[in-house]
Design an enzyme around this catalytic site. Structure first.
Site, mmCIF file in Angstrom:
data_model
loop_
_atom_site.group_PDB
_atom_site.id
_atom_site.type_symbol
_atom_site.label_atom_id
_atom_site.label_comp_id
_atom_site.label_asym_id
_atom_site.label_seq_id
_atom_site.Cartn_x
_atom_site.Cartn_y
_atom_site.Cartn_z
ATOM 1 N N SER A 22 0.809 -1.218 0.000
ATOM 2 C CA SER A 22 0.000 0.000 0.000
ATOM 3 C C SER A 22 0.844 1.271 0.000
ATOM 4 O O SER A 22 0.304 2.370 0.019
ATOM 5 C CB SER A 22 -0.950 -0.001 1.206
ATOM 6 O OG SER A 22 -0.217 -0.217 2.405
ATOM 7 N N ASN A 110 -2.245 -2.347 13.262
ATOM 8 C CA ASN A 110 -3.685 -2.073 13.259
ATOM 9 C C ASN A 110 -4.036 -0.790 14.020
ATOM 10 O O ASN A 110 -4.791 0.047 13.519
ATOM 11 C CB ASN A 110 -4.463 -3.259 13.836
ATOM 12 C CG ASN A 110 -4.282 -4.503 12.984
ATOM 13 O OD1 ASN A 110 -3.736 -4.420 11.887
ATOM 14 N ND2 ASN A 110 -4.732 -5.644 13.474
ATOM 15 N N THR A 155 -38.038 28.427 -10.784
ATOM 16 C CA THR A 155 -38.445 27.130 -10.233
ATOM 17 C C THR A 155 -38.820 26.312 -11.467
ATOM 18 O O THR A 155 -39.309 26.875 -12.455
ATOM 19 C CB THR A 155 -39.661 27.239 -9.283
ATOM 20 O OG1 THR A 155 -40.775 27.728 -10.024
ATOM 21 C CG2 THR A 155 -39.386 28.167 -8.103
ATOM 22 N N HIS A 156 -38.561 25.039 -11.434
ATOM 23 C CA HIS A 156 -38.780 24.165 -12.608
ATOM 24 C C HIS A 156 -38.035 24.674 -13.847
ATOM 25 O O HIS A 156 -38.460 24.426 -14.971
ATOM 26 C CB HIS A 156 -40.270 24.035 -12.940
ATOM 27 C CG HIS A 156 -41.132 23.760 -11.754
ATOM 28 N ND1 HIS A 156 -41.361 22.497 -11.281
ATOM 29 C CD2 HIS A 156 -41.783 24.609 -10.922
ATOM 30 C CE1 HIS A 156 -42.146 22.561 -10.209
ATOM 31 N NE2 HIS A 156 -42.408 23.833 -9.961
ATOM 32 N N SER A 277 -12.976 24.899 -28.792
ATOM 33 C CA SER A 277 -13.255 23.661 -29.501
ATOM 34 C C SER A 277 -12.201 23.492 -30.587
ATOM 35 O O SER A 277 -11.765 24.459 -31.210
ATOM 36 C CB SER A 277 -14.648 23.747 -30.122
ATOM 37 O OG SER A 277 -14.729 22.882 -31.231
ATOM 38 N N LYS A 283 -16.420 28.714 -30.354
ATOM 39 C CA LYS A 283 -16.853 28.220 -29.039
ATOM 40 C C LYS A 283 -15.914 28.530 -27.878
ATOM 41 O O LYS A 283 -14.706 28.616 -28.031
ATOM 42 C CB LYS A 283 -17.097 26.709 -29.091
ATOM 43 C CG LYS A 283 -18.318 26.403 -29.933
ATOM 44 C CD LYS A 283 -18.749 24.986 -29.826
ATOM 45 C CE LYS A 283 -19.271 24.667 -28.462
ATOM 46 N NZ LYS A 283 -19.519 23.237 -28.329
ATOM 47 N N ASN A 285 -15.964 26.950 -24.140
ATOM 48 C CA ASN A 285 -16.701 25.965 -23.333
ATOM 49 C C ASN A 285 -16.429 26.111 -21.834
ATOM 50 O O ASN A 285 -15.296 26.353 -21.435
ATOM 51 C CB ASN A 285 -16.319 24.552 -23.773
ATOM 52 C CG ASN A 285 -16.666 24.302 -25.230
ATOM 53 O OD1 ASN A 285 -17.653 24.837 -25.737
ATOM 54 N ND2 ASN A 285 -15.844 23.523 -25.910
ATOM 55 N N GLU A 290 -18.003 22.230 -15.929
ATOM 56 C CA GLU A 290 -18.444 20.873 -16.291
ATOM 57 C C GLU A 290 -17.645 19.818 -15.537
ATOM 58 O O GLU A 290 -18.181 18.782 -15.126
ATOM 59 C CB GLU A 290 -18.318 20.667 -17.801
ATOM 60 C CG GLU A 290 -19.361 21.465 -18.564
ATOM 61 C CD GLU A 290 -19.121 21.469 -20.070
ATOM 62 O OE1 GLU A 290 -20.067 21.745 -20.809
ATOM 63 O OE2 GLU A 290 -17.987 21.213 -20.508
ATOM 64 N N TYR A 317 -9.907 -5.967 12.784
ATOM 65 C CA TYR A 317 -9.253 -5.549 11.551
ATOM 66 C C TYR A 317 -9.304 -6.637 10.484
ATOM 67 O O TYR A 317 -9.140 -7.822 10.761
ATOM 68 C CB TYR A 317 -7.782 -5.171 11.817
ATOM 69 C CG TYR A 317 -7.065 -4.740 10.546
ATOM 70 C CD1 TYR A 317 -7.167 -3.440 10.084
ATOM 71 C CD2 TYR A 317 -6.340 -5.663 9.785
ATOM 72 C CE1 TYR A 317 -6.551 -3.054 8.901
ATOM 73 C CE2 TYR A 317 -5.717 -5.280 8.600
ATOM 74 C CZ TYR A 317 -5.826 -3.970 8.172
ATOM 75 O OH TYR A 317 -5.234 -3.586 7.002
ATOM 76 N N GLN A 322 -7.772 -1.768 4.143
ATOM 77 C CA GLN A 322 -6.737 -1.018 3.435
ATOM 78 C C GLN A 322 -7.348 -0.255 2.249
ATOM 79 O O GLN A 322 -6.778 0.727 1.777
ATOM 80 C CB GLN A 322 -5.636 -1.975 2.963
ATOM 81 C CG GLN A 322 -4.511 -1.325 2.205
ATOM 82 C CD GLN A 322 -3.323 -2.243 2.056
ATOM 83 O OE1 GLN A 322 -2.616 -2.551 3.015
ATOM 84 N NE2 GLN A 322 -3.098 -2.736 0.854
ATOM 85 N N LYS A 325 -8.293 3.984 1.952
ATOM 86 C CA LYS A 325 -7.497 5.190 1.753
ATOM 87 C C LYS A 325 -7.593 5.819 0.371
ATOM 88 O O LYS A 325 -7.781 7.036 0.252
ATOM 89 C CB LYS A 325 -6.031 4.912 2.083
ATOM 90 C CG LYS A 325 -5.822 4.700 3.566
ATOM 91 C CD LYS A 325 -4.433 4.226 3.878
ATOM 92 C CE LYS A 325 -4.433 3.385 5.134
ATOM 93 N NZ LYS A 325 -5.237 2.130 5.015
HETATM 94 N N1 ARG Z 1 -1.609 -1.205 5.118
HETATM 95 C C1 ARG Z 1 -2.517 -1.621 6.119
HETATM 96 C C2 ARG Z 1 -3.825 -0.814 6.028
HETATM 97 O O1 ARG Z 1 -3.816 0.174 5.409
HETATM 98 C C3 ARG Z 1 -1.924 -1.406 7.475
HETATM 99 C C4 ARG Z 1 -2.425 -2.304 8.515
HETATM 100 C C5 ARG Z 1 -1.895 -3.671 8.273
HETATM 101 N N2 ARG Z 1 -2.279 -4.561 9.297
HETATM 102 C C6 ARG Z 1 -2.176 -5.878 9.153
HETATM 103 N N3 ARG Z 1 -2.582 -6.592 10.114
HETATM 104 N N4 ARG Z 1 -1.720 -6.418 8.072
HETATM 105 O O2 ARG Z 1 -4.842 -1.206 6.524
#
Ligand code: ARG
Length: 459
Positions: A22, A110, A155-156, A277, A283, A285, A290, A317, A322, A325
């Site tokens: 990750s 964790n 409105t509308h 364009s 044009k 744009n 948008e 966990y 993961q 993110k």
């Molecule tokens: N890269 C993991 C995450 O974002 C970190 C936690 C990993 N924990 C584990 N028990 N493998 O969740």
């Protein structure tokens, strides 16, 4: 080197490693990971796992690393480690040798990742709130300069009653104010520190978790170790706030796209935020708008994505988490960029005052006034509404505005209509009458602008 090699005899498949790693995205939490590690070093020192001298060495090395990382955080992304926690630990070992290996005592990735992500969210909330405030300030400037520029309200998507450009702008300032407050609320809820919850059952060392939480800038420590490591409510919450705010920005973009169309031509967008364009030379744009509208869909997608990821996860966990993110990072970046882009759109916008005024005059936007006038002459509103409807049909057939009808013509529909009808059909009178709080009376609009200006200054 991985953090967990002991139990394994075979190397991980390179395809699995690429799938599992990750670092390419969680490098963005490098600063938080180091800050959390400094806090943890103090915590384990307080229970005698490392000596005072070792604490000094670890802290110094972590601070050095922080300094290096801050120079170019993106450089870490392709350093080849499993995740940001492995990266930081390995760099620490490079600096202080075996001492670096003591830091992870009593801690798990964790509780570490849960803490890092919360710290990261807290920092982002501050940045996003600044962006909201600066967009609001820009909008308030535009509202002040155009508080009395009359334009049609819809409105509308049908011309309904006249409003002013300033009043329209201030509607979005209200929405952004709520977005700001939503962020504050999200911050209050997430401001609890999971560190010391270890893998799932709590750390085996008697550290003072409240002191650790305070040291890391949290309001308090979390209360349940299972919840601590499996809670991603804040990710959902921030994606929700981002989604609602993107919905607001998207509606604003849509309004402006309509106002900028050849048909309406109420506003002209600056060359800085439009594109041409490749085929049609005439044009210009509204791409910035948008894209804001388009990107809102992508942010909503991340919200549904995380909810679906979390919905069937057993405590505590699981690696599924993961996946929290990338969507969050992307959504908050997108939101941040959209807020800034909207500011830029308003930097160079031109409002075509004559066009908007004449549009406000057309479309029978004063029909309600005529009905109210009949009410003042003792006719029940429902009946008045009907009479005005007939007048409008007639006026349309004659190609006239209501105020262009003669008294004789009005009398064909109701004989109580007299000369005194003309002033009430004027735009100025329409605005003036709407003098209750929140209405389009110009004094009220000025007050609303002054209120928001002060409100923002007091944040
Ligand atoms: N890269 C993991 C995450 O974002 C970190 C936690 C990993 N924990 C584990 N028990 N493998 O969740």
């Amino acid at each position: 080197m991985a953090l967990w090699g002991g139990r394994f005899t075979e190397e991980a498949d390179v395809r699995f490693k690429a799938f599992n790693d990750s670092l390419v995205f969680d490098y963005r939490m490098a600063i938080e990971d180091i800050e959390g590690s400094i806090g943890w070093a103090k915590a384990i020192n307080s229970v005698g796992i490392i000596t005072d001298d070792e604490l000094v060495q670890l802290t110094k090395a972590l601070q050095e690393l922080l300094f290096e990382v801050e120079k170019d955080i993106h450089a870490i992304a392709h350093a080849g480690f499993e995740d940001i926690h492995s990266y930081v630990e390995s760099k620490l070992i490079d600096k202080v040798g075996d001492l670096g290996k003591k830091l992870h005592t009593g801690r798990s990735r964790n509780d570490q990742v849960a803490t890092d992500l919360k710290l990261w969210c807290k920092a982002q909330i501050k940045i996003l709130q600044q962006s909201i405030t600066s967009l609001e300030s820009r909008l308030i400037q535009v509202a002040e300069a155009n508080y009395d520029v009359v334009m049609p309200g819809y409105t509308h998507l049908q011309r309904a009653q006249p409003v002013t450009f300033g009043h329209w702008v201030m509607a979005y300032v209200e929405m952004l104010d709520r977005d700001y407050i939503r962020l504050t609320n999200a911050l209050n809820l997430l401001d609890t520190c999971p560190l010391g919850s270890a893998a799932l059952a709590g750390t085996a060392y008697p550290i003072d978790r409240e002191a650790l939480a305070k040291d890391l800038g949290f309001r308090r420590a979390t209360r349940n170790s299972l919840d601590s490591v499996s809670d991603r409510d804040h990710v959902c919450e921030l994606l929700n706030v981002a989604s609602i705010s993107m919905m607001h920005l998207s509606r604003m973009a849509e309004d402006l796209i309509i106002y900028n169309s050849g048909e309406a031509a109420f506003v002209e967008l600056s060359d800085k935020v439009t594109s041409g364009s490749s085929l049609m030379p005439q044009k210009k744009n509204p791409d910035a708008l948008e894209l804001i509208r388009g990107k809102s869909g992508r942010v909503f997608g991340h919200l549904t994505g995380i909810l679906a990821t979390l919905k069937a996860l057993p405590l505590a966990y699981n690696k599924d988490m993961q996946e929290d993110k990338e969507g969050l990072f992307d959504a908050l970046d997108t939101w941040h960029n959209s807020l800034d882009m909207m500011s830029l759109v308003f930097e160079g916008i031109k409002i075509r005052k004559e066009r908007v005024l004449s549009a406000a005059k057309g479309g029978y936007a004063n029909a309600t006034e005529l009905a109210d006038y009949l009410v003042s002459k003792g006719i029940p509103f429902r009946e008045a509404h009907h009479i005005v409807g007939e007048c409008v049909v007639y006026a349309i057939a004659q190609g006239k505005a209501l105020e262009e009808m003669s008294v004789a013509e009005f009398k064909m529909f109701n004989d109580r209509i007299g000369d005194d009808v003309y002033p009430i059909l004027e735009i100025d009178s329409i605005l003036k009458k709407r003098c209750a709080l929140g209405g389009v009376n110009l004094t009220r609009i000025k007050e609303a602008i002054a209120f928001m200006k002060e409100h923002i200054a007091n944040r």
